[in-house]
Design a protein around this motif. Structure first.
Motif, PDB file in Angstrom:
ATOM      1  N   HIS A  35      48.842 -65.081  65.475  1.00 16.66           N
ATOM      2  CA  HIS A  35      50.219 -64.717  65.842  1.00 16.66           C
ATOM      3  C   HIS A  35      51.068 -64.455  64.594  1.00 16.66           C
ATOM      4  N   ARG A  36      50.920 -65.286  63.565  1.00 20.11           N
ATOM      5  CA  ARG A  36      51.681 -65.096  62.333  1.00 20.11           C
ATOM      6  C   ARG A  36      51.330 -63.775  61.666  1.00 20.11           C
ATOM      7  N   ILE A  37      50.056 -63.420  61.656  1.00 17.56           N
ATOM      8  CA  ILE A  37      49.632 -62.158  61.049  1.00 17.56           C
ATOM      9  C   ILE A  37      50.218 -60.977  61.815  1.00 17.56           C
ATOM     10  N   ARG A  38      50.181 -61.043  63.129  1.00 17.17           N
ATOM     11  CA  ARG A  38      50.755 -59.957  63.941  1.00 17.17           C
ATOM     12  C   ARG A  38      52.274 -59.850  63.746  1.00 17.17           C
ATOM     13  N   ALA A  39      52.934 -60.991  63.688  1.00 17.68           N
ATOM     14  CA  ALA A  39      54.385 -60.987  63.482  1.00 17.68           C
ATOM     15  C   ALA A  39      54.743 -60.422  62.105  1.00 17.68           C
ATOM     16  N   LYS A  40      53.966 -60.776  61.104  1.00 21.40           N
ATOM     17  CA  LYS A  40      54.219 -60.271  59.754  1.00 21.40           C
ATOM     18  C   LYS A  40      54.059 -58.744  59.715  1.00 21.40           C
ATOM     19  N   SER A  41      53.038 -58.252  60.377  1.00 23.28           N
ATOM     20  CA  SER A  41      52.813 -56.810  60.435  1.00 23.28           C
ATOM     21  C   SER A  41      53.952 -56.099  61.165  1.00 23.28           C
ATOM     22  N   ALA A  42      54.385 -56.670  62.282  1.00 20.13           N
ATOM     23  CA  ALA A  42      55.489 -56.068  63.042  1.00 20.13           C
ATOM     24  C   ALA A  42      56.777 -56.078  62.226  1.00 20.13           C
ATOM     25  N   HIS A  43      57.019 -57.179  61.523  1.00 22.57           N
ATOM     26  CA  HIS A  43      58.231 -57.267  60.713  1.00 22.57           C
ATOM     27  C   HIS A  43      58.185 -56.266  59.559  1.00 22.57           C
ATOM     28  N   ALA A  44      57.026 -56.094  58.955  1.00 24.79           N
ATOM     29  CA  ALA A  44      56.877 -55.098  57.885  1.00 24.79           C
ATOM     30  C   ALA A  44      57.172 -53.696  58.408  1.00 24.79           C
ATOM     31  N   GLN A  45      56.741 -53.405  59.625  1.00 24.20           N
ATOM     32  CA  GLN A  45      57.009 -52.092  60.215  1.00 24.20           C
ATOM     33  C   GLN A  45      58.508 -51.886  60.435  1.00 24.20           C
ATOM     34  N   ILE A  46      59.180 -52.931  60.921  1.00 21.42           N
ATOM     35  CA  ILE A  46      60.633 -52.835  61.139  1.00 21.42           C
ATOM     36  C   ILE A  46      61.350 -52.633  59.805  1.00 21.42           C
TER      37      ILE A  46
END
Length: 80
Positions: A35-46
């Motif tokens: 979950h942390r890895i996915r959240a980090k990726s999503a935040h980087a995209q934003i």
């Protein structure tokens, strides 16, 4: 020279990570990491959209969304 705001955010991120680890069961740690890895990726995209979007409305939305997500996580930390 480091950016003081970046240092503060990194410290808060580390504290939040510790909070999550302490509050989760050992058998949930791999799910938590995913979950942390996915959240980090999503935040980087934003953040990328906020910085590089050619659409000013989309860039503003992305900045507001990134700040809202950071604020949500910071609300869990007492000294934020």
């Amino acid at each position: 020279m480091q950016d003081p705001d970046a240092d503060i955010l990194e410290t808060r991120r580390a504290r939040f990570e510790q909070l999550l680890a302490a509050a989760s069961a050992p058998d949930q740690r791999s799910h938590l990491l995913d979950h942390r890895i996915r959240a980090k990726s999503a935040h980087a995209q934003i953040l990328s959209t906020a910085q590089f979007s050619r659409d000013p409305d989309r860039a503003r939305w992305a900045r507001r969304r990134a700040n809202a997500e950071i604020g949500y996580c910071q609300s869990f930390l007492l000294e934020s």
